[in-house]
Design a protein around this motif. Structure first.
Motif, PDB file in Angstrom:
ATOM      1  N   ARG A  15      35.414  45.006  45.820  1.00  0.00           N
ATOM      2  CA  ARG A  15      35.219  44.827  47.254  1.00  0.00           C
ATOM      3  C   ARG A  15      35.060  46.177  47.928  1.00  0.00           C
ATOM      4  NH1 ARG A  15      40.320  41.462  48.855  1.00  0.00           N
ATOM      5  NH2 ARG A  15      41.158  42.844  47.273  1.00  0.00           N
ATOM      6  N   GLY A  16      34.277  46.178  48.989  1.00  0.00           N
ATOM      7  CA  GLY A  16      34.142  47.407  49.758  1.00  0.00           C
ATOM      8  C   GLY A  16      32.760  47.553  50.360  1.00  0.00           C
ATOM      9  N   LEU A  17      32.526  48.712  50.923  1.00  0.00           N
ATOM     10  CA  LEU A  17      31.260  49.037  51.562  1.00  0.00           C
ATOM     11  C   LEU A  17      30.532  50.027  50.672  1.00  0.00           C
ATOM     12  CD1 LEU A  17      29.518  48.677  54.127  1.00  0.00           C
ATOM     13  CD2 LEU A  17      30.692  50.681  55.056  1.00  0.00           C
ATOM     14  N   TYR A  18      29.350  49.660  50.211  1.00  0.00           N
ATOM     15  CA  TYR A  18      28.553  50.502  49.329  1.00  0.00           C
ATOM     16  C   TYR A  18      27.329  50.983  50.091  1.00  0.00           C
ATOM     17  CZ  TYR A  18      31.339  48.653  45.492  1.00  0.00           C
ATOM     18  OH  TYR A  18      32.367  48.330  44.663  1.00  0.00           O
ATOM     19  N   HIS A  20      32.014  41.277  49.411  1.00  0.00           N
ATOM     20  CA  HIS A  20      33.249  40.482  49.457  1.00  0.00           C
ATOM     21  C   HIS A  20      33.335  39.773  48.111  1.00  0.00           C
ATOM     22  CE1 HIS A  20      33.837  41.036  53.756  1.00  0.00           C
ATOM     23  NE2 HIS A  20      32.537  40.850  53.894  1.00  0.00           N
ATOM     24  N   TYR A  21      34.410  39.979  47.410  1.00  0.00           N
ATOM     25  CA  TYR A  21      34.558  39.426  46.068  1.00  0.00           C
ATOM     26  C   TYR A  21      35.861  38.658  46.002  1.00  0.00           C
ATOM     27  CZ  TYR A  21      34.563  39.341  40.963  1.00  0.00           C
ATOM     28  OH  TYR A  21      34.577  38.959  39.661  1.00  0.00           O
ATOM     29  N   ARG A  22      35.791  37.413  45.578  1.00  0.00           N
ATOM     30  CA  ARG A  22      36.986  36.590  45.496  1.00  0.00           C
ATOM     31  C   ARG A  22      37.306  36.338  44.020  1.00  0.00           C
ATOM     32  NH1 ARG A  22      37.161  31.323  48.944  1.00  0.00           N
ATOM     33  NH2 ARG A  22      37.708  32.834  50.524  1.00  0.00           N
ATOM     34  N   MET A  23      38.485  36.711  43.626  1.00  0.00           N
ATOM     35  CA  MET A  23      38.925  36.509  42.248  1.00  0.00           C
ATOM     36  C   MET A  23      39.510  35.101  42.119  1.00  0.00           C
ATOM     37  SD  MET A  23      38.401  39.341  40.553  1.00  0.00           S
ATOM     38  CE  MET A  23      39.502  39.296  39.173  1.00  0.00           C
ATOM     39  N   CYS A  24      39.262  34.477  40.998  1.00  0.00           N
ATOM     40  CA  CYS A  24      39.830  33.158  40.721  1.00  0.00           C
ATOM     41  C   CYS A  24      41.175  33.377  40.045  1.00  0.00           C
ATOM     42  CB  CYS A  24      38.891  32.360  39.829  1.00  0.00           C
ATOM     43  SG  CYS A  24      39.487  30.719  39.481  1.00  0.00           S
ATOM     44  N   GLN A  25      42.236  32.887  40.672  1.00  0.00           N
ATOM     45  CA  GLN A  25      43.570  33.147  40.147  1.00  0.00           C
ATOM     46  C   GLN A  25      44.007  32.095  39.125  1.00  0.00           C
ATOM     47  OE1 GLN A  25      46.027  33.403  43.585  1.00  0.00           O
ATOM     48  NE2 GLN A  25      45.042  35.260  44.340  1.00  0.00           N
ATOM     49  N   ASN A  26      43.532  30.868  39.241  1.00  0.00           N
ATOM     50  CA  ASN A  26      43.957  29.802  38.342  1.00  0.00           C
ATOM     51  C   ASN A  26      42.824  29.322  37.436  1.00  0.00           C
ATOM     52  OD1 ASN A  26      46.540  29.793  39.457  1.00  0.00           O
ATOM     53  ND2 ASN A  26      45.907  28.401  41.080  1.00  0.00           N
ATOM     54  N   CYS A  27      41.851  30.154  37.176  1.00  0.00           N
ATOM     55  CA  CYS A  27      40.705  29.761  36.361  1.00  0.00           C
ATOM     56  C   CYS A  27      41.023  29.905  34.880  1.00  0.00           C
ATOM     57  CB  CYS A  27      39.494  30.618  36.693  1.00  0.00           C
ATOM     58  SG  CYS A  27      38.892  30.357  38.368  1.00  0.00           S
ATOM     59  N   ILE A  28      40.372  29.063  34.087  1.00  0.00           N
ATOM     60  CA  ILE A  28      40.498  29.120  32.642  1.00  0.00           C
ATOM     61  C   ILE A  28      39.145  29.530  32.081  1.00  0.00           C
ATOM     62  CG2 ILE A  28      40.954  27.799  30.552  1.00  0.00           C
ATOM     63  CD1 ILE A  28      42.657  25.932  32.280  1.00  0.00           C
ATOM     64  N   GLU A  29      39.130  30.530  31.242  1.00  0.00           N
ATOM     65  CA  GLU A  29      37.876  30.972  30.641  1.00  0.00           C
ATOM     66  C   GLU A  29      37.564  30.070  29.453  1.00  0.00           C
ATOM     67  OE1 GLU A  29      36.001  34.949  28.622  1.00  0.00           O
ATOM     68  OE2 GLU A  29      37.651  35.139  30.040  1.00  0.00           O
ATOM     69  N   VAL A  30      36.343  29.552  29.432  1.00  0.00           N
ATOM     70  CA  VAL A  30      35.931  28.621  28.395  1.00  0.00           C
ATOM     71  C   VAL A  30      34.832  29.284  27.574  1.00  0.00           C
ATOM     72  CG1 VAL A  30      34.984  26.331  27.957  1.00  0.00           C
ATOM     73  CG2 VAL A  30      36.465  26.690  29.906  1.00  0.00           C
TER      74      VAL A  30
END
Length: 81
Positions: free
Chosen positions: A3-6, A20-30
């Motif tokens: 996140r930030g200004l580039y 703007h970047y939203r991380m998935c906190q409860n995601c499962i990698e498949v």
């Protein structure tokens, strides 16, 4: 954290980009093996369900043949001659 200004400076122009970047906190990698396992299990379950439906509804046990049905429907053939 991306996140930030580039800013992008090409020499002639300067462009700004805000991320703007939203991380998935409860995601499962498949992975591919898990996805293929799910697909194979779904196909097997569908095939078993199809066989079960066929076994339950596919056979008419104890039903008279068509020849005997015709004899029962037309008891007196003189009416149709």
């Amino acid at each position: 954290d991306p996140r930030g200004l580039y800013t992008c400076d090409t020499g002639k122009r300067m462009a700004k980009l805000q991320v703007h970047y939203r991380m998935c906190q409860n995601c499962i990698e498949v992975d591919a093996a898990t996805v293929s396992g799910i697909v194979i299990a779904d196909v097997v379950a569908t095939a078993l369900l199809a066989v079960a439906v066929y076994c339950v509804t596919g056979h008419d046990r104890g039903h008279l043949s068509r020849a005997s049905d015709r004899q029962n429907l037309i008891a007196n053939e003189q009416l149709y001659q």
